[in-house]
Design an enzyme around this catalytic site. Structure first.
Site, PDB file in Angstrom:
ATOM      1  N   HIS A 177      42.691  45.708  37.168  1.00 27.11           N
ATOM      2  CA  HIS A 177      43.995  45.330  38.116  1.00 27.11           C
ATOM      3  C   HIS A 177      45.391  46.087  37.710  1.00 27.11           C
ATOM      4  O   HIS A 177      46.277  45.204  37.286  1.00 27.11           O
ATOM      5  CB  HIS A 177      44.013  43.700  38.153  1.00 27.11           C
ATOM      6  CG  HIS A 177      43.936  43.072  37.237  1.00 27.11           C
ATOM      7  ND1 HIS A 177      44.630  43.376  35.825  1.00 27.11           N
ATOM      8  CD2 HIS A 177      43.114  41.880  36.735  1.00 27.11           C
ATOM      9  CE1 HIS A 177      44.189  42.404  34.845  1.00 27.11           C
ATOM     10  NE2 HIS A 177      43.072  41.702  35.338  1.00 27.11           N
ATOM     11  N   LYS A 180      34.526  41.152  28.326  1.00 29.63           N
ATOM     12  CA  LYS A 180      35.914  40.981  28.900  1.00 29.63           C
ATOM     13  C   LYS A 180      36.888  40.546  27.786  1.00 29.63           C
ATOM     14  O   LYS A 180      36.572  39.939  27.172  1.00 29.63           O
ATOM     15  CB  LYS A 180      36.114  40.037  30.047  1.00 29.63           C
ATOM     16  CG  LYS A 180      37.525  39.674  30.709  1.00 29.63           C
ATOM     17  CD  LYS A 180      37.996  40.812  31.578  1.00 29.63           C
ATOM     18  CE  LYS A 180      39.391  40.476  31.604  1.00 29.63           C
ATOM     19  NZ  LYS A 180      39.829  40.616  33.108  1.00 29.63           N
ATOM     20  N   HIS A 200      35.562  43.340  39.940  1.00 26.02           N
ATOM     21  CA  HIS A 200      36.385  42.578  39.362  1.00 26.02           C
ATOM     22  C   HIS A 200      36.472  41.248  40.268  1.00 26.02           C
ATOM     23  O   HIS A 200      37.286  41.372  41.267  1.00 26.02           O
ATOM     24  CB  HIS A 200      37.527  43.133  38.779  1.00 26.02           C
ATOM     25  CG  HIS A 200      38.512  42.066  38.062  1.00 26.02           C
ATOM     26  ND1 HIS A 200      38.937  42.325  36.847  1.00 26.02           N
ATOM     27  CD2 HIS A 200      38.907  40.793  38.543  1.00 26.02           C
ATOM     28  CE1 HIS A 200      39.664  41.065  36.648  1.00 26.02           C
ATOM     29  NE2 HIS A 200      39.708  40.406  37.329  1.00 26.02           N
ATOM     30  N   HIS A 202      42.138  42.928  30.320  1.00 26.93           N
ATOM     31  CA  HIS A 202      43.237  42.194  30.788  1.00 26.93           C
ATOM     32  C   HIS A 202      44.474  43.019  30.203  1.00 26.93           C
ATOM     33  O   HIS A 202      44.771  42.637  29.099  1.00 26.93           O
ATOM     34  CB  HIS A 202      43.432  40.943  30.909  1.00 26.93           C
ATOM     35  CG  HIS A 202      44.528  40.259  31.419  1.00 26.93           C
ATOM     36  ND1 HIS A 202      44.487  39.779  32.867  1.00 26.93           N
ATOM     37  CD2 HIS A 202      45.894  40.339  31.455  1.00 26.93           C
ATOM     38  CE1 HIS A 202      45.842  39.272  33.129  1.00 26.93           C
ATOM     39  NE2 HIS A 202      46.615  39.856  32.408  1.00 26.93           N
ATOM     40  N   LEU A 209      48.508  37.522  38.211  1.00 24.01           N
ATOM     41  CA  LEU A 209      48.766  38.210  36.802  1.00 24.01           C
ATOM     42  C   LEU A 209      47.863  39.612  36.626  1.00 24.01           C
ATOM     43  O   LEU A 209      46.565  39.153  36.912  1.00 24.01           O
ATOM     44  CB  LEU A 209      48.761  37.495  35.672  1.00 24.01           C
ATOM     45  CG  LEU A 209      50.057  36.360  35.419  1.00 24.01           C
ATOM     46  CD1 LEU A 209      49.589  35.328  34.446  1.00 24.01           C
ATOM     47  CD2 LEU A 209      51.305  37.145  35.288  1.00 24.01           C
ATOM     48  N   ALA A 264      48.239  31.318  38.673  1.00 14.77           N
ATOM     49  CA  ALA A 264      48.305  32.900  39.124  1.00 14.77           C
ATOM     50  C   ALA A 264      47.051  33.233  39.642  1.00 14.77           C
ATOM     51  O   ALA A 264      45.893  32.998  39.258  1.00 14.77           O
ATOM     52  CB  ALA A 264      48.494  33.665  37.921  1.00 14.77           C
ATOM     53  N   HIS A 293      36.738  36.634  40.574  1.00 14.45           N
ATOM     54  CA  HIS A 293      36.403  35.316  40.027  1.00 14.45           C
ATOM     55  C   HIS A 293      35.593  34.335  41.022  1.00 14.45           C
ATOM     56  O   HIS A 293      36.201  34.377  42.069  1.00 14.45           O
ATOM     57  CB  HIS A 293      37.669  34.827  39.682  1.00 14.45           C
ATOM     58  CG  HIS A 293      38.486  35.491  38.747  1.00 14.45           C
ATOM     59  ND1 HIS A 293      38.776  35.364  37.514  1.00 14.45           N
ATOM     60  CD2 HIS A 293      39.518  36.430  39.098  1.00 14.45           C
ATOM     61  CE1 HIS A 293      39.737  36.165  36.946  1.00 14.45           C
ATOM     62  NE2 HIS A 293      39.984  37.010  37.809  1.00 14.45           N
ATOM     63  N   ASP A 297      39.906  41.478  42.158  1.00 10.92           N
ATOM     64  CA  ASP A 297      40.603  40.453  41.395  1.00 10.92           C
ATOM     65  C   ASP A 297      40.851  39.119  42.468  1.00 10.92           C
ATOM     66  O   ASP A 297      41.935  38.318  42.201  1.00 10.92           O
ATOM     67  CB  ASP A 297      41.787  40.800  40.636  1.00 10.92           C
ATOM     68  CG  ASP A 297      42.016  39.875  39.734  1.00 10.92           C
ATOM     69  OD1 ASP A 297      41.671  38.907  39.342  1.00 10.92           O
ATOM     70  OD2 ASP A 297      43.347  39.940  39.260  1.00 10.92           O
TER      71      ASP A 297
END
Ligand code: DOR
Ligand code: ZN
Length: 343
Positions: A175, A100, A14, A137, A220, A264, A16, A248
């Site tokens: 997460h 996702k 996971h 999420h 988050l 976040a 970004h 994350d």
């Protein structure tokens, strides 16, 4: 005292990586450490179909240093109108690895997220049939639910029913931040797994307010109580195949974090594996680090583990310096020195 640990090269289930100048700055950091990574699709606009995922994958590959063997594993961002035929085509073409689900407005760039899970029944049926994991999420967005309760309420109000209605669907609760989530995942069928970030193993909610508000520790789902952090450490370090590595890592410009309404996301790409090693060392569980970092994830996804090895050594590592990204900088986690580094 253990001085070094060698493990199969880990994967990040996971992350970004963003786009443009931020992608160019952060992708080499992830690619230098991890063999593969599940790349989040919450760009602006989001990566909602096979064509967009294929184009994004090409941009990621173009941002890697020459000779990098890193493999980005792409995800599609589910919306109320996701076409199951496109998802299946993307999966069969080797473009999409997972899909996702962001509840609408749950977090950064989730405005296009799903408003009603019932709309996705045909999508979930297709994913279950082909074996494509659903990444969640796991927070409710209903007005009035306390920010510290959003994950637990999601488990009770959404996840439990989703698992019961889709017994063949592989689900990753991403997460996780609570003891409740640890207990739920442990007792759920083998189709349900969870990722755990480095920062949720290190900080609790009080740390976000240590001596003042610390925007670089805000993400988050937000960090919870100390008892939750301890439950996460026990789960990660247990060797239980249901728990695996997902950083994350979520970079934001320093301006977007240090302002009146900060974004976040914790940026940990540069130190994640060292932080995990430190946590496993503190828990006396270095012998389970390889399972968490390099074996449990591939096994859940049905992919082979990596053959290459990395070695971590016990040695002082300075906290990361801010990373230049285009015209801005990104502040990394943690803000303290580390006791492990990559050899
Ligand atoms: O803290 C977070 N940041 N949580 C998310 O779910 C999204 C992420 C981001 O994209 O910045
Ligand atoms: Zn994320």
């Amino acid at each position: 005292m253990t001085l070094s640990v060698t493990l199969r090269r880990p994967d990040d289930w996971h992350v970004h990586l963003r786009d443009g100048a931020m992608l160019a700055a952060v992708a080499p950091l992830t690619a230098a450490r991890f063999a593969r990574a599940i790349v989040m699709p919450n760009l602006v606009p989001p990566v909602t179909d096979t064509a967009a995922a294929k184009a994004y994958r090409a941009r990621i590959l173009a941002a890697l240093p020459p000779g990098s063997s890193f493999t980005p594993l792409m995800t599609a961002y589910l919306t109320d109108t996701t076409d199951p035929v496109d998802l299946e085509a993307g999966w069969r073409a080797g473009v999409l690895t997972a899909a996702k689900l962001y509840p609408a407005h749950a977090t950064t760039n989730s405005a296009h997220g799903v408003t009603d899970l019932a709309l996705l029944a045909p999508v979930f049926a297709t994913m279950a049939r082909i074996g494509m994991p659903l990444l969640l999420h796991g927070e409710v967005t209903r007005q009035g639910v306390d920010i510290f309760d959003r994950e637990a309420v999601f488990i009770d109000d959404v996840l439990d029913g989703l698992v019961a209605a889709n017994p063949a669907l592989k689900i990753v609760l991403e997460h996780i931040t609570t003891r409740r989530a640890v207990e739920y995942v442990r007792s759920a069928p083998a189709t349900v797994a969870a990722t755990i970030t480095p920062h949720h193993l290190v900080i609790n909610r009080s740390d976000i307010f240590r001596g003042g508000v610390r925007p670089h520790l805000y993400c988050l789902p937000i960090a919870k109580r100390e008892e939750d952090r301890l439950a996460l450490r026990a789960a990660a370090c247990s060797g239980d195949p249901k728990f695996f590595l997902g950083t994350d890592s979520a970079p934001h410009s320093v301006e977007a974090k240090e302002c009146a309404c900060g974004a976040a996301g914790v940026f940990n790409a540069e130190t994640a594996i060292e932080v995990y090693a430190q946590v496993f060392d503190e828990e006396g569980a270095l012998d389970h680090l390889e399972a968490f970092a390099s074996l449990n994830g591939p096994r859940f996804y049905g992919l082979p583990p990596n053959e290459e090895r990395i070695t971590l050594v016990r040695a002082h590592r300075d906290p990361p310096a801010p990373l230049a990204a285009g015209t801005t900088r990104v502040v990394g986690f943690p803000d303290a020195p580390l006791a492990w580094r990559i050899a």
